[in-house]
Design a protein around this motif. Structure first.
Motif, PDB file in Angstrom:
ATOM      1  N   PHE A 173       0.923  -1.125  -0.126  1.00 50.43           N
ATOM      2  CA  PHE A 173      -0.039  -0.132   0.061  1.00 50.43           C
ATOM      3  C   PHE A 173       1.396   1.223   0.182  1.00 50.43           C
ATOM      4  O   PHE A 173       1.980   1.370   0.403  1.00 50.43           O
ATOM      5  N   LYS A 174       0.621   1.931  -0.682  1.00 48.06           N
ATOM      6  CA  LYS A 174       1.312   3.660  -0.516  1.00 48.06           C
ATOM      7  C   LYS A 174       1.184   4.032   0.847  1.00 48.06           C
ATOM      8  O   LYS A 174       0.471   4.192   1.662  1.00 48.06           O
ATOM      9  N   LYS A 175       2.174   4.914   1.650  1.00 46.80           N
ATOM     10  CA  LYS A 175       2.445   5.227   2.614  1.00 46.80           C
ATOM     11  C   LYS A 175       1.911   6.599   2.757  1.00 46.80           C
ATOM     12  O   LYS A 175       1.396   7.181   1.789  1.00 46.80           O
ATOM     13  N   VAL A 176       0.935   6.966   4.151  1.00 43.28           N
ATOM     14  CA  VAL A 176       0.145   7.818   4.566  1.00 43.28           C
ATOM     15  C   VAL A 176       0.516   8.339   5.130  1.00 43.28           C
ATOM     16  O   VAL A 176       1.367   7.718   5.669  1.00 43.28           O
ATOM     17  N   GLU A 177       0.503   9.942   5.612  1.00 44.01           N
ATOM     18  CA  GLU A 177       0.998  10.893   6.732  1.00 44.01           C
ATOM     19  C   GLU A 177       0.105  11.744   5.995  1.00 44.01           C
ATOM     20  O   GLU A 177      -0.134  12.554   5.571  1.00 44.01           O
ATOM     21  N   GLU A 178       0.238  11.926   7.857  1.00 51.72           N
ATOM     22  CA  GLU A 178      -1.138  12.546   8.190  1.00 51.72           C
ATOM     23  C   GLU A 178       0.004  13.663   9.504  1.00 51.72           C
ATOM     24  O   GLU A 178       0.145  13.223   9.808  1.00 51.72           O
ATOM     25  N   THR A 179      -0.661  15.388   9.294  1.00 47.71           N
ATOM     26  CA  THR A 179      -0.530  16.138  10.458  1.00 47.71           C
ATOM     27  C   THR A 179      -2.117  16.435  11.641  1.00 47.71           C
ATOM     28  O   THR A 179      -2.570  16.782  10.495  1.00 47.71           O
ATOM     29  N   LEU A 180      -2.116  16.258  12.602  1.00 43.09           N
ATOM     30  CA  LEU A 180      -2.864  16.464  13.531  1.00 43.09           C
ATOM     31  C   LEU A 180      -2.480  17.367  14.701  1.00 43.09           C
ATOM     32  O   LEU A 180      -1.736  17.676  15.101  1.00 43.09           O
ATOM     33  N   ASP A 181      -3.853  17.978  14.819  1.00 44.01           N
ATOM     34  CA  ASP A 181      -3.998  18.618  16.947  1.00 44.01           C
ATOM     35  C   ASP A 181      -4.524  17.323  17.192  1.00 44.01           C
ATOM     36  O   ASP A 181      -5.597  17.814  17.057  1.00 44.01           O
ATOM     37  N   GLU A 193      -4.688   2.684  -0.160  1.00 47.96           N
ATOM     38  CA  GLU A 193      -4.837   2.768  -1.598  1.00 47.96           C
ATOM     39  C   GLU A 193      -3.266   2.283  -1.952  1.00 47.96           C
ATOM     40  O   GLU A 193      -2.169   1.688  -1.634  1.00 47.96           O
ATOM     41  N   GLU A 194      -3.471   0.876  -3.081  1.00 49.76           N
ATOM     42  CA  GLU A 194      -2.891   0.042  -3.165  1.00 49.76           C
ATOM     43  C   GLU A 194      -1.413   0.806  -3.445  1.00 49.76           C
ATOM     44  O   GLU A 194      -1.828   1.154  -4.526  1.00 49.76           O
TER      45      GLU A 194
END
Length: 791
Positions: A173-181, A193-194
């Protein structure tokens, strides 16, 4: 006989491989013995012996030790026996990937009394909406993380920072990066996503050094070393000074690898060979057109490289850009000579793109002149555009289109003794190419690259030595390149790589100048050289290669390969056998050795105007490489020793009369040497140590001896022979927003040809003053040793 001597080593090695492959039909059964051995070391040892990859969060294996004797006959039984007395669960995703997770993952409250934060959520497949089990969740720069359960759920507590980055990744799968508070977000649901998973060819080249923006392995530069090392003009080529065996100057970014000329190094961007990707060529290429903002990985091969690469005798630089962009971002940058804007865009689940534009403003810093007037000064104007569009058709097909354009306008007018010299040049580079990655099965992968590039130059000039007032240098080359590279893992212990390279080109040259020969004239005899080159020619080159890699044992890998190449302007077919060996003495110490014969056909995109060359030479340069490397890796330290010897059986003259040699105050006076061969040898020692989590120290010492020999058997040093080099790089990452790097370099002065100036008046034309140079032996003296300190 020479051909037979070249093939004998490869035939012997192939025979050994066949015999050993037959012996491998019966699997080895060994016993591994551990006594209070850290579990992390045990897993590393299994990874090396079985070519398996364990994925886990650091804290679940910390403080775990293993004792006992275990049979290696069956991998799954081995893993089961080692982990059965721990609180660690495992799952085989396929034959080469194992996910580890904690059996007892406690439920953690959302917020504790010390005001920490927690995060929970679910990870699913974006296409099927099914939960993704054993996906890795990592929070920011900390070691905190977990893996999802069978229902795709996760929960992490005791997070101290409210604003942080969360990384989610899983094989396939594609790597996911999220910025969170985390003050406002306590739940994170992610759809993965594949991804297109491509096979990688085996690289056991002793001269391989990789620069990664992702998490680096032992023989790679880290992202901090790339991004924060003092880097002139955001140029990846400036970072190459940190790589053992690569030399450049404070002015030129062109890489000279292990004593070789810059023209002896091939440059790839996403599997497409790029010709002349430099700005300010009049000053020997001050920086390249390759912007670090878009570079994902750069491989530098300094010797002993495999037959899949094009015909060069010194080295290979291969730049890779991302095939997938997970998030949209815009960046505006201002460095010492450039202003740039970059945009990365995630368009849809299947497509993404990036685009960047740079414009140099050296002309604004210098004395900008109007070339329609007789003002003195210099006006270099240059810019480049780079874009890429990715589209993933499905899990087995990925398309990518690259576009790169560079433009240089260079005008100079300087005062001379009798009349003003001037130089007015326009250079353009246009590059377009398409990559198709196809994975028809889990064991077969192919990469097809089709591209077209145009190199154009038009110059008018008058220098001090020019007899005529108007001289021209016009060049145009069109190149069509087709590359086909395939990898077939037809057996767990065998991998076959094969492919072809086709180049078709057309070139035209127009060079007109009458000039005084300043290096061979005397006050009593003034020589004048007249050049009128008007040449047009077309041609092609074809190459095929085959390479077999065999895992002889869990610790030994052998590679044998062969490259055949032919040019329509060449006199014969070039046959280049290559062999390499990788031996892992332990999970911390490995050795690589390689031998190969390398050919390089003459340049078709530029000729040697100083000798009136109108066609490429029919003979190719030839070099034999003997290389080895010894690498030791621990948790925080990496030690690397490279040794090499290159027997350059056939070389062409180092002497060049390029424009940067003729602009006053830039070049060093040189003379032809009639070079026919040479040698290059030495060693490089590099150590990298993580002193603390935010403090990285690296040091490199290099010793080399590079010589050339002329047609009379006389030896001298090659232009970039530097006997001793030392580099120290200290990177301090004080916080997420503040990093400092201190880079110190020391070099032995490079050789030069001594010259004595003589000024004579009224020799050729009335009232004209001529300058002559009485030259000594080629490269018989050295410039002073020097060092630089960059912050």
């Amino acid at each position: 006989m020479r051909l037979l001597r070249s093939i004998i080593p490869i035939l012997i090695l192939l025979l050994v491989l066949i015999i050993d492959a037959s012996a491998q039909k019966t699997p080895n059964k060994r016993v591994l013995t551990f006594k209070d051995t850290p579990l992390r070391s045990v897993l590393n040892d299994i990874e090396i012996n079985f070519e398996v990859k364990f994925s886990y969060i650091s804290q679940i294996v910390n403080d775990q030790v293993v004792s006992g004797k275990y049979s290696t006959h069956d991998l799954k039984e081995l893993v089961k026996n080692i982990l059965e007395k721990t609180d660690i669960d495992y799952q085989f995703i396929d034959g080469n990937n194992v996910i580890l997770s904690s059996k007892n993952q406690p439920k953690i409250p959302k917020k504790t009394k010390d005001d920490s934060y927690s995060l929970r959520g679910k990870v699913t497949n974006a296409n099927t909406k099914e939960p993704v089990a054993f996906a890795s969740i990592v929070v920011g720069d900390t070691s905190k993380g977990t893996v999802t359960d069978l229902e795709g759920r996760f929960e992490i507590g005791n997070l101290t920072a409210s604003r942080t980055k969360v990384f989610v990744h899983m094989v396939g799968f594609k790597k996911v990066e999220e910025t969170l508070d985390l003050e406002n977000t306590e739940t994170l649901d992610i759809e993965l996503e594949e991804a297109f998973v491509e096979l990688e060819g085996i690289e056991i080249t002793p001269g391989l050094f990789s620069i990664q923006t992702a998490e680096p392995r032992a023989h790679q530069l880290s992202s901090e070393e790339i991004t924060f090392s003092p880097n002139f003009a955001r140029d990846i080529y400036r970072t190459l000074s940190l790589v053992p065996g690569v030399a450049n100057t404070e002015f030129s970014s062109k890489a000279r690898i292990r004593g070789g000329h810059s023209d002896e190094t091939a440059i790839y961007i996403d599997n497409f060979e790029i010709y002349e990707p430099f700005h300010l060529e009049e000053f020997d290429g001050v920086f390249s057109v390759i912007n670090t903002d878009f570079v994902e990985e750069t491989k530098v091969l300094t010797g002993g490289f495999s037959p899949r690469y094009t015909d060069k005798i010194s080295g290979i630089i291969s730049v890779e850009t991302p095939d997938n962009i997970s998030k949209t971002e815009t960046k505006i940058s201002l460095d010492i000579i450039n202003a740039s804007i970059m945009r990365k865009q995630k368009i849809s689940k299947k497509s993404s793109a990036f685009f960047g534009a740079r414009r140099g403003y050296v002309d604004l810093l210098l004395n900008q002149v109007d070339d329609d007037e007789d003002e003195l000064g210099i006006d270099p104007t240059f810019y480049d555009l780079w874009g890429k569009y990715n589209y993933q058709l499905n899990k087995r097909n990925l398309l990518a289109y690259n576009f790169l354009y560079s433009q240089d306008n260079f005008f100079m007018r300087e005062q001379a003794i009798v009349r003003d010299d001037f130089f007015d040049s326009r250079r353009t580079g246009l590059y377009n190419w398409v990559n198709w990655k196809w994975l028809p099965s889990a064991k077969f992968y192919t990469l097809t690259t089709l591209g077209y590039q145009v190199l154009d130059k038009e110059s008018e000039f008058r220098f001090e030595s020019s007899v005529s007032d108007q001289n021209v240098d016009r060049r145009n080359t069109n190149i069509l390149i087709l590359n086909q590279n395939s990898i077939w893992d037809y057996h767990p212990d065998h991998s076959l790589e094969f492919g072809l390279e086709l180049k078709k080109f057309s070139s035209s040259y127009r060079y007109v100048e009458d000039r005084t020969n300043q290096t061979e004239s005397t006050p009593n005899l003034v020589l004048t050289d007249s050049y009128d080159v008007n040449s047009k020619f077309k041609g092609h080159s074809v190459a095929v290669y085959l390479q077999e890699s065999v895992k002889v044992s869990p610790k030994l890998i052998l590679m044998a390969g062969l490259r055949l190449s032919e040019q329509n302007y060449g006199s014969s077919i070039s046959l280049g056998p290559r062999t390499a060996l990788n031996y892992n003495l332990s999970n911390q110490f490995r050795m690589n050795f390689a031998y190969g014969i390398y050919y390089q056909p003459d340049n078709f995109q530029k000729t040697r105007t100083f000798i009136g060359q109108v066609q490429p030479f029919t003979k190719s340069s030839k070099s034999i490489h003997y290389t080895g490397s010894f690498n030791f890796t621990s948790n925080k330290t990496n030690l690397l020793l490279n040794v090499y010897f290159k027997d350059n059986k056939r070389l062409f003259d180092d002497y060049r009369l390029d424009f940067f040699n003729r602009i006053a105050g830039v070049g060093i006076i040189d003379r032809p040497f009639n070079t026919v061969s040479g040698t290059s040898g030495g060693f490089e020692f590099t150590t990298r140590h993580q002193l603390q989590k935010r403090h990285l120290l690296s040091a490199t010492y290099r010793y080399s001896k590079d010589q050339i020999i002329n047609d009379q058997g006389i030896k001298t040093y090659r232009d970039f022979d530097r006997r001793h080099s030392l580099t120290l790089n200290n990177v301090f990452k004080f916080s997420r927003n503040f990093t400092m790097s201190i880079l110190w370099t020391y070099h032995t002065g490079q050789p030069y040809t001594p010259a004595q100036v003589q000024v004579v008046g009224d020799v050729v034309r009335n009232a004209d003053t001529q300058i002559f140079f009485d030259l000594g032996k080629k490269n018989s003296q050295r410039l002073p040793d020097y060092h630089t300190l960059n912050l």
